[in-house]
Motif scaffolding. Structure first.
Motif, PDB file in Angstrom:
ATOM      1  N   ASN A  13       0.838  -1.193   0.000  1.00  0.00           N
ATOM      2  CA  ASN A  13       0.000   0.000   0.000  1.00  0.00           C
ATOM      3  C   ASN A  13       0.884   1.258   0.000  1.00  0.00           C
ATOM      4  OD1 ASN A  13      -2.201   1.700   0.056  1.00  0.00           O
ATOM      5  ND2 ASN A  13      -2.480   1.538   2.267  1.00  0.00           N
TER       6      ASN A  13
ATOM      7  N   ARG B 271       1.340   4.796  -1.781  1.00  0.00           N
ATOM      8  CA  ARG B 271       0.511   5.727  -2.554  1.00  0.00           C
ATOM      9  C   ARG B 271       1.348   6.862  -3.139  1.00  0.00           C
ATOM     10  NH1 ARG B 271      -4.162   7.907   0.955  1.00  0.00           N
ATOM     11  NH2 ARG B 271      -4.858   8.709  -1.059  1.00  0.00           N
ATOM     12  N   LEU B 272       1.100   7.118  -4.398  1.00  0.00           N
ATOM     13  CA  LEU B 272       1.717   8.250  -5.083  1.00  0.00           C
ATOM     14  C   LEU B 272       0.624   9.290  -5.319  1.00  0.00           C
ATOM     15  CD1 LEU B 272       4.013   9.660  -6.616  1.00  0.00           C
ATOM     16  CD2 LEU B 272       3.328   8.384  -8.662  1.00  0.00           C
ATOM     17  N   ILE B 273       0.764  10.448  -4.684  1.00  0.00           N
ATOM     18  CA  ILE B 273      -0.240  11.511  -4.776  1.00  0.00           C
ATOM     19  C   ILE B 273       0.354  12.677  -5.560  1.00  0.00           C
ATOM     20  CG2 ILE B 273      -1.722  13.081  -3.469  1.00  0.00           C
ATOM     21  CD1 ILE B 273      -1.489  11.099  -1.120  1.00  0.00           C
ATOM     22  N   ARG B 274      -0.368  13.101  -6.582  1.00  0.00           N
ATOM     23  CA  ARG B 274       0.151  14.155  -7.465  1.00  0.00           C
ATOM     24  C   ARG B 274      -0.948  15.160  -7.774  1.00  0.00           C
ATOM     25  NH1 ARG B 274       2.527  11.628 -12.523  1.00  0.00           N
ATOM     26  NH2 ARG B 274       4.253  11.245 -11.086  1.00  0.00           N
ATOM     27  N   MET B 275      -0.595  16.441  -7.670  1.00  0.00           N
ATOM     28  CA  MET B 275      -1.519  17.489  -8.089  1.00  0.00           C
ATOM     29  C   MET B 275      -1.221  17.874  -9.530  1.00  0.00           C
ATOM     30  SD  MET B 275      -2.233  21.337  -6.583  1.00  0.00           S
ATOM     31  CE  MET B 275      -3.136  20.757  -5.140  1.00  0.00           C
TER      32      MET B 275
ATOM     33  N   ILE C 252      -6.280  16.367  -8.008  1.00  0.00           N
ATOM     34  CA  ILE C 252      -5.332  15.536  -7.268  1.00  0.00           C
ATOM     35  C   ILE C 252      -5.548  14.081  -7.644  1.00  0.00           C
ATOM     36  CG2 ILE C 252      -4.609  14.756  -4.986  1.00  0.00           C
ATOM     37  CD1 ILE C 252      -5.349  17.473  -3.895  1.00  0.00           C
ATOM     38  N   ASN C 253      -4.496  13.445  -8.161  1.00  0.00           N
ATOM     39  CA  ASN C 253      -4.552  12.030  -8.521  1.00  0.00           C
ATOM     40  C   ASN C 253      -3.796  11.215  -7.482  1.00  0.00           C
ATOM     41  OD1 ASN C 253      -6.018  12.335 -10.895  1.00  0.00           O
ATOM     42  ND2 ASN C 253      -4.193  12.741 -12.126  1.00  0.00           N
ATOM     43  N   SER C 254      -4.376  10.073  -7.144  1.00  0.00           N
ATOM     44  CA  SER C 254      -3.756   9.164  -6.169  1.00  0.00           C
ATOM     45  C   SER C 254      -3.711   7.762  -6.769  1.00  0.00           C
ATOM     46  CB  SER C 254      -4.536   9.152  -4.857  1.00  0.00           C
ATOM     47  OG  SER C 254      -3.980   8.230  -3.945  1.00  0.00           O
ATOM     48  N   ARG C 255      -2.514   7.166  -6.779  1.00  0.00           N
ATOM     49  CA  ARG C 255      -2.355   5.799  -7.304  1.00  0.00           C
ATOM     50  C   ARG C 255      -1.655   4.940  -6.250  1.00  0.00           C
ATOM     51  NH1 ARG C 255       0.782   6.327 -12.774  1.00  0.00           N
ATOM     52  NH2 ARG C 255       0.273   4.099 -12.882  1.00  0.00           N
ATOM     53  N   ARG C 256      -2.007   3.654  -6.234  1.00  0.00           N
ATOM     54  CA  ARG C 256      -1.436   2.753  -5.247  1.00  0.00           C
ATOM     55  C   ARG C 256      -0.528   1.748  -5.927  1.00  0.00           C
ATOM     56  NH1 ARG C 256      -5.214  -0.763  -1.301  1.00  0.00           N
ATOM     57  NH2 ARG C 256      -5.408  -2.043  -3.171  1.00  0.00           N
TER      58      ARG C 256
END
Length: 227
Positions: A208, A210-214, A220-224
């Protein structure tokens, strides 16, 4: 009496001064040279890190850096400022910048009409074609258009070039040995970003991450990911 020579070339100024002196002196000899060139003022807009008005001189130093403040490479330019000098002065292009559509708008001093030329730097970067890097004049307007679609392979190639910052800043939080803001190279893989923070602790959930990018539009995109 005074003679206004603003905006003229050296030869044009010599001709104008000679014509003025000819009213009182027969066959005047005029010698005119430039002791020091003043900085030019240009405007750069669109997809660059820091758009705005800039002053460029014949001996200039700038640093390509991101909006987050991560320092890139220091670039010193000597000689008359060019289009690429201006892009680097503005921090380099953003992730949305389209190197195929770099436009330079200039006002013709004779006709007072605006002339726009579009330059494709992608071909020079990807295909090794001759690089067109025109000298700038006072009052030039540079615009970097936004790309509609950028392939991942193109994005990697562009971000490894001198058109973009060499370093970026990331913020690593949670179960790593040394959390906080880190400065890493552009195009650093996610795993190397974790290693820059000392790696995962024994308590970390490796499935788990998470890569969070604005995104530039505020989304805001969040990928796991799994380690």
């Amino acid at each position: 009496h005074s003679v206004k020579v603003g905006g003229l070339t050296v030869e044009s100024a010599k001709k104008l001064i000679k014509e003025s002196y000819s009213e009182v002196i027969k066959n005047p000899l005029i010698y005119l040279d430039i002791l020091e060139a003043r900085p030019i003022k240009i405007n750069i807009i669109g997809e660059v890190q820091s758009p705005g008005l800039y002053s460029l001189g014949v001996d200039d130093k700038s640093s390509i850096e991101t909006n987050s403040g991560a320092q890139g490479i220091s670039v010193r330019s000597q000689g008359w400022p060019t289009l690429i000098d201006a892009i680097q002065k503005a921090g380099g292009i953003s992730l949305k910048g389209d190197l195929r559509r770099v436009s330079l708008t200039r006002t013709d001093p004779t006709t007072k009409r605006s002339i726009t030329k579009t330059i494709n730097y992608w071909d020079a970067l990807s295909k090794g074609k001759n690089l067109y890097n025109p000298f700038l004049l006072d009052g030039d307007l540079i615009k970097i258009s936004a790309a509609e679609v950028i392939k991942q392979s193109e994005l990697i190639k562009i971000s490894n070039s001198s058109f973009t910052p060499a370093n970026i800043k990331i913020n690593v939080i949670g179960e790593v040995s040394n959390p906080g803001v880190k400065t890493v190279r552009s195009n650093t893989p996610l795993m190397l970003g974790l290693l820059a923070s000392g790696g995962l602790t024994p308590r970390a959930n490796k499935s788990n991450i998470r890569l969070i990018r604005m995104e530039p539009n505020g989304v805001i995109n969040s990928r796991r990911f799994k380690y």
